[in-house]
Scaffold this active site. Structure first.
Site, PDB file in Angstrom:
ATOM      1  N   TYR A  39     -15.622  18.123 -14.628  1.00 13.94           N
ATOM      2  CA  TYR A  39     -15.969  16.706 -14.560  1.00 13.94           C
ATOM      3  C   TYR A  39     -16.996  16.499 -13.441  1.00 13.94           C
ATOM      4  O   TYR A  39     -16.768  16.907 -12.303  1.00 13.94           O
ATOM      5  CB  TYR A  39     -14.728  15.855 -14.319  1.00 13.94           C
ATOM      6  CG  TYR A  39     -15.089  14.404 -14.344  1.00 13.94           C
ATOM      7  CD1 TYR A  39     -15.388  13.787 -15.549  1.00 13.94           C
ATOM      8  CD2 TYR A  39     -15.187  13.673 -13.174  1.00 13.94           C
ATOM      9  CE1 TYR A  39     -15.780  12.462 -15.581  1.00 13.94           C
ATOM     10  CE2 TYR A  39     -15.567  12.341 -13.201  1.00 13.94           C
ATOM     11  CZ  TYR A  39     -15.858  11.744 -14.416  1.00 13.94           C
ATOM     12  OH  TYR A  39     -16.247  10.442 -14.447  1.00 13.94           O
ATOM     13  N   ASP A  67      -6.910  20.125 -13.511  1.00 17.17           N
ATOM     14  CA  ASP A  67      -7.262  18.842 -14.109  1.00 17.17           C
ATOM     15  C   ASP A  67      -6.883  18.926 -15.589  1.00 17.17           C
ATOM     16  O   ASP A  67      -7.508  19.639 -16.365  1.00 17.17           O
ATOM     17  CB  ASP A  67      -8.767  18.586 -13.929  1.00 17.17           C
ATOM     18  CG  ASP A  67      -9.193  17.206 -14.417  1.00 17.17           C
ATOM     19  OD1 ASP A  67      -8.526  16.656 -15.318  1.00 17.17           O
ATOM     20  OD2 ASP A  67     -10.218  16.696 -13.913  1.00 17.17           O
ATOM     21  N   ARG A  78       0.826  -1.214   0.000  1.00 18.01           N
ATOM     22  CA  ARG A  78       0.000   0.000   0.000  1.00 18.01           C
ATOM     23  C   ARG A  78       0.861   1.266   0.000  1.00 18.01           C
ATOM     24  O   ARG A  78       0.419   2.326  -0.383  1.00 18.01           O
ATOM     25  CB  ARG A  78      -0.982  -0.005   1.181  1.00 18.01           C
ATOM     26  CG  ARG A  78      -1.946   1.161   1.151  1.00 18.01           C
ATOM     27  CD  ARG A  78      -3.199   1.027   2.021  1.00 18.01           C
ATOM     28  NE  ARG A  78      -3.095   0.106   3.126  1.00 18.01           N
ATOM     29  CZ  ARG A  78      -2.461   0.360   4.282  1.00 18.01           C
ATOM     30  NH1 ARG A  78      -1.888   1.536   4.485  1.00 18.01           N
ATOM     31  NH2 ARG A  78      -2.401  -0.553   5.222  1.00 18.01           N
ATOM     32  N   LYS A 108      -8.242   7.992 -19.291  1.00 11.80           N
ATOM     33  CA  LYS A 108      -8.590   8.585 -20.578  1.00 11.80           C
ATOM     34  C   LYS A 108      -7.402   8.519 -21.542  1.00 11.80           C
ATOM     35  O   LYS A 108      -6.986   7.447 -21.898  1.00 11.80           O
ATOM     36  CB  LYS A 108      -9.096  10.008 -20.348  1.00 11.80           C
ATOM     37  CG  LYS A 108     -10.128  10.130 -19.200  1.00 11.80           C
ATOM     38  CD  LYS A 108     -11.432   9.407 -19.479  1.00 11.80           C
ATOM     39  CE  LYS A 108     -12.332   9.296 -18.252  1.00 11.80           C
ATOM     40  NZ  LYS A 108     -12.593  10.542 -17.541  1.00 11.80           N
TER      41      LYS A 108
HETATM   42  C1  LIG Z   1     -12.937  10.887 -16.204  1.00 11.24           C
HETATM   43  C2  LIG Z   1     -12.488  12.163 -15.628  1.00 11.24           C
HETATM   44  C3  LIG Z   1     -12.198  12.282 -14.255  1.00 11.24           C
HETATM   45  C4  LIG Z   1     -12.395  11.126 -13.291  1.00 11.24           C
HETATM   46  O1  LIG Z   1     -11.498  10.098 -13.544  1.00 11.24           O
HETATM   47  P1  LIG Z   1     -11.830   8.542 -13.241  1.00 11.24           P
HETATM   48  O2  LIG Z   1     -10.590   7.872 -13.724  1.00 11.24           O
HETATM   49  O3  LIG Z   1     -13.063   8.203 -14.019  1.00 11.24           O
HETATM   50  O4  LIG Z   1     -12.050   8.411 -11.779  1.00 11.24           O
HETATM   51  C5  LIG Z   1     -11.745  13.497 -13.776  1.00 11.24           C
HETATM   52  N1  LIG Z   1     -11.597  14.555 -14.593  1.00 11.24           N
HETATM   53  C6  LIG Z   1     -11.878  14.499 -15.910  1.00 11.24           C
HETATM   54  C7  LIG Z   1     -11.702  15.719 -16.753  1.00 11.24           C
HETATM   55  C8  LIG Z   1     -12.322  13.308 -16.473  1.00 11.24           C
HETATM   56  O5  LIG Z   1     -12.610  13.237 -17.775  1.00 11.24           O
END
Ligand SMILES: *Cc1c(COP(=O)(O)O)cnc(C)c1O
Length: 395
Positions: free
Chosen positions: A117, A190, A64, A215
């Site tokens: 998001y 982000d 962990r 993504k």
């Molecule tokens: C998908 C996404 C998230 C969340 O990520 P997960 O891997 O689904 O938990 C956060 N920010 C953006 C811009 C996203 O497209």
């Protein structure tokens, strides 16, 4: 053959210059160059690591706290974002967001985009409702409005381009303003939509960059992972502690898949971004389309800003067909090549009407379709859209 005693270190510079990002995605995070050593890092499947006596800093100790399978990806991502310190992998983008929000002092003030998001928005709203901090919503493209909200703020959360409206935040101006008003304020960006190949928020002074590795970075719609990168040793220490204690860690197989996906990031983006530009242009000229959102279009409100701060406009676009939500749903159902599904950033092209999610903000138009352009043949993708649009002409 090189001597096993002194393997030459892998290059991180050539002729005195740092490697280009589209080289780094391929070259970073490789094992030492010893005779018969593997070219790719191994997957280490162990929940615990040999050790006796006192556990000291740097010991792996337990699965962990650390896993050698995370290191290559964490190093590679840090190099791409321009941090000397390794990134931190998490179980998901939202696990990374949860860790990032833990940096806000109790009772602090968080400035957050109205459109971002939706999972992040839900998490922040629930924490605010529980009294953890105060939230101030802003239209992130309205620079003056964001700056006005920054007085007394502890954290500025940014997403640019935003999901799903592709609004562009003025990153350099907003980071500068946040730091001027409160040198202790943190700015978190982000960077999921842009990836470090198109935008590097740390270069503008942001403190932490967040990725949903799920993504573009992993890129094949087969893994859920998240990451944070910060060049600040104290912040990294706090985030690492949070990960070790709250336990939102990555599995070794997922980390390996993410690194494998990262290797092709540059060619995937080059291809999908070119197609996105083409599709945005054609959609904007189509009579059955009411509006298109893509920062690469000269008429898009975010165009100039995106051109100034990004190395490209990305591979996500949005459009509203004539005829509202019902027409949008029908259009999606007629598509044969595009996959109707949520998420983005994979090799296959995805499409979805965002308001089908109950949590999507009501200011997102009902009929807005979000398209994640993949790496298929551009004309095939257009033909599928064109056929579906032809059948949707409102009479
Ligand atoms: C998908 C996404 C998230 C969340 O990520 P997960 O891997 O689904 O938990 C956060 N920010 C953006 C811009 C996203 O497209």
């Amino acid at each position: 053959m090189s001597s096993p005693e002194a393997p030459p270190p892998p290059a991180d510079r050539l002729a005195g210059a740092p490697l280009a990002p589209d080289t780094l995605v391929v070259s970073a995070g490789r094992p030492a160059r010893r005779h018969d050593a593997p070219v790719n890092p191994p997957i280490v499947v162990s929940s615990t690591f040999h050790g006796s006596g006192q556990v000291v800093d740097g010991d792996r100790a337990y699965g962990r706290y650390s896993n050698p399978s995370w290191d290559p990806f964490e190093e590679a991502l840090a190099g791409l974002e321009g941090s000397e310190l390794p990134g931190l992998l998490y179980a998901s983008g939202l696990a990374a967001a949860s860790a990032a929000l833990s940096l806000v002092p109790h009772g602090g003030v968080v400035v957050i985009p109205r459109h971002a998001y939706q999972g992040v928005l839900v998490m922040a709203a629930e924490l605010a409702a529980a009294g953890r901090f105060e939230l101030r919503y802003v239209d992130v493209a309205e620079t003056d409005q964001v700056i006005a909200a920054l007085a007394g703020a502890d954290l500025l959360w940014l997403e640019s381009p935003t999901n799903p409206l592709l609004e562009i935040a003025d990153l350099p101006t907003l980071v500068r303003a946040a730091k001027q008003l409160n040198p202790a304020a943190l700015v978190i960006v982000d960077n999921t939509f842009a990836t470090p190949l198109l935008q590097r928020p740390l270069e503008h002074g942001a403190d932490v960059v967040l990725h949903s590795v799920t993504k573009y970075l992993a890129g094949h719609s087969d893994v859920v992972l998240g990451a944070l990168v910060t060049p600040d040793p104290d912040l990294r220490e706090r985030l690492l502690h949070h990960r070790s204690i709250h336990g939102g860690i990555a599995g070794p197989f997922e980390a390996w898949l993410a690194l494998r996906g990262l290797r092709t990031l540059a060619v995937r983006i080059e291809r999908s971004q070119a197609t996105a530009g083409l599709l945005a242009q054609r959609l904007s000229e189509h009579p059955a389309v009411r509006s298109v959102r893509y920062p690469g279009l000269a008429a898009d409100p975010g165009h100039a800003r995106a051109a100034a701060q990004m190395g490209g406009f990305g591979s996500v676009l949005g459009f509203e067909p004539v005829g509202g939500a019902a027409a949008a749903d029908a259009l999606v159902e007629r598509l044969r090549l595009w996959t109707p599904a949520t998420s983005l950033g994979g090799v296959e092209s995805l499409i979805e009407r965002r308001r089908r999610h109950a949590n999507e903000p009501e200011t997102v138009p009902e009929a807005l379709l979000r398209l994640s352009v993949g790496i298929e043949n551009a004309e095939d993708l257009w033909t599928d859209l064109r056929q579906s649009l032809a059948n949707s002409q409102t009479r």
